[in-house]
Every structure is written in C-alpha cells, then in structure tokens.
Scaffold this active site. Structure first.
Site: not given
Ligand code: NAD
Length: 291
Positions: A52, A96, A119
């Site tokens: 990422k 994460q 997200d």
C-alpha cells in the site's frame, strides 16, 4: 476463456490516479495523503501494508505508516486513531486487520471518522453503500465491480452466486451486485458455510464470486459452461520448493475450470492488485470531498 487481468487494470487505474494527482499538485494543493496503522508484525499484514505504501509513492500520494507494537493497548490505538481523525493533513487512513486478540476490532472500526474511512468498513459508509449513496466502497468489492466494468461484462439479470458472507467481501459484493445498474442488476444468491448442497447453486451460476479462503474449493464439476469466475481467495500454502516457503492459492482450481469458464481472474494477479488501486481511488475521493 479470457483471463481478467487485475494487474494490468490496476496499473491503468494507478496511471489515471497519477494524472489527477499531478494536476492537484500543479494547482498548488498538497497531494492526497493516506495513512496506515499496523499493529504487530504479522507477515501477511506487513506485506499488504508495504505494497500500500509503495503504491502511494507510485501515484504521487503522501503516505504515513504508523507502526505500533503487538502489545499496544486498545486505548493507545484508539488515541492514535483520534489523532489521525483530527489531522487535517491526512485524507484517509486504514487500520490493517487482523488486530491482536486483546483489541476489540468493532470498537476500533467505530472510532474511525467515516469521512476518512477509505476502507469503507464503518457502519455509516456500509449503510450508504447499501442505500446507493456516494461513499467509500470497501476496496475489494469495489475492485471486483471495476474489473467487471472494464471488461464490459454484462451482469444484468444474471444468476450471481457469492460464496462467503464476510463483512469486507462477501456481504458487500452481494449488495453491490444486486444494486440497480451495470455492474449490478444481478439475481444474487449468497452461500456460506451453513448452506446445504452448495453445488446446486454454483452449477446454476452465470457468475461466481468466491471469497471463502479454501484453496481449490471450486472445480470444474461445480460450474456450468461459460461461467464467469471471480476468485477473491488468497491463501498461503506451504511449499518448500518455493524460495518463500509458500505459494499463494485462490479458492478456484484454475486448471480444472479454465476450459469451462468464459472469464476468470487468476490468483495472484486478479482481484488482489485491484484492492490497493481502489483504496487509492477512495483516498482521492476523500481529498476531493473536503473541498
Ligand atoms: P472470512 O475468512 O472472514 O470468511 C470466510 C467466509 O467463507 C465465511 O462467511 C464462511 O461462511 C465462508 N465459508 C468458509 N468455509 C466454507 C465452506 N466450506 N463452504 C461455504 N462457505 C464457507 O472471509 P474474507 O475475509 O472475506 O476472506 C475470504 C478470502 O478472501 C480469504 O482467502 C482472504 O485472504 C481473501 N481476501 C482477499 C482479498 C483481496 O484483496 N483479494 C481481500 C480480502 C480477503
């Protein structure tokens, strides 16, 4: 059979994003800024977060990696999230997953400001997605929709079977595929671990989206001719002959189904690279919504 090349499409999307970022910077504004919070040292998580950050560099984004030790307290993590929520220089951030067992994932998810939740996991954004309002779509389902769109696959009226009901893939993609529009307008069946006679559903499917995480779960006897297969599964399978000691496998036995399928996503190189590209797209959207 045509391979749906997620790597190629994700690179095209990144190039498109880079052009927009260059324009933003040319206009005297700062580049979009994505932050990622990583708790602990899980191997797969480190790999995901690493790519990422690299992808941010590729498109000209600023990126910040916040690394916290495995034994970080829940309170400490919530404090960090609060800082990121209030940092005007950051457009979006992700935490994460998975988190260590002593941290309540739901509490963390609810703490993220929905306006920075790139997200798309916060209930506000999930609800907006279900109601067809503009929002951050969860990156993996968003990537699947984008692949179907760019390959001009007609999903209208098709029997779409989604395998797996997770909050981050199975359930949201089942909602997106049943929404009005193309991709969408599908007749969706969501099957899962409690489904009886799962094969009776997959055998009738025009489109199968598999997100369960069981290598080679789907084989040729479970699908009909010309099926379109989107394989979301990513499982590390031990393989001592490989330098890394493992290989990545999808949910679909590719060699078994390849002659029957009309389109198929490979693993790796299918849905995986799209997830990161769509995360970047959400960050760009977040920056533009702040104007
Ligand atoms: P999960 O692991 O949270 O849940 C798995 C789902 O599969 C559950 O809903 C369960 O009911 C269902 N399931 C499990 N065994 C089953 C069986 N035998 N028959 C029918 N259904 C069964 O799901 P997840 O987080 O969505 O992950 C699924 C897979 O997708 C994993 O391999 C994961 O690594 C991968 N994944 C890939 C990406 C990507 O970017 N490509 C993103 C997220 C997840």
């Amino acid at each position: 059979m045509e391979i749906i090349d997620g790597k190629k499409i994700s690179n095209i999307i990144k190039e498109e994003i880079k052009i927009e970022v260059d324009q933003i910077v040319k206009n005297g504004e700062r580049a979009p800024h994505l932050a990622a919070v990583l708790v602990g040292n899980d191997g797969a998580s480190l790999t995901y977060v690493g790519s990422k950050v690299r992808s941010c560099e590729q498109v000209g984004f600023q990126s910040t990696l916040v690394k916290l030790p495995y034994d970080t307290s829940e309170n400490n993590l919530l404090k960090k999230i609060d800082e990121l929520n209030n940092d005007k220089e950051i457009d979006g951030f992700i935490v994460q997953l998975p988190l260590p067992k002593h941290i309540n994932e739901e509490k963390v998810l609810l703490a993220v400001n929905p306006n920075k939740d790139v997200d798309g996991f916060h209930p506000t954004n999930f609800g907006k997605m279900a109601l067809n309002m503009e929002t951050f779509l969860p990156a993996t389902p968003y990537g699947i929709i984008e692949l179907l769109k760019r390959y001009k696959i007609n999903t209208s009226g098709k029997n779409t079977v989604v395998i797996g009901r997770s909050n981050i893939v199975g359930r949201p993609i089942s909602i997106l595929m049943s929404r009005k529009g193309n991709p969408g307008d599908s007749t969706v069946t969501l099957v899962h671990s409690r489904t009886i006679n799962l094969e009776s559903f997959t055998k009738n499917a025009d489109i199968i989206i598999s997100a369960l995480g069981v290598p080679d779960f789907i084989n040729s006897s479970m699908v009909k001719k010309d099926v379109i297969i989107i394989d979301v599964g990513i499982t590390r399978v031990k393989d001592d002959s490989h330098p890394k000691g493992y290989i990545i496998k999808g949910d679909v036995d590719f060699n078994s189904v390849k002659e029957k399928a009309s389109y198929i996503t490979p693993v790796p190189g299918g849905v995986g690279p799209m997830t990161i590209a769509m995360l970047l797209k959400n960050t760009l959207l977040s920056k533009s919504l702040k104007k």
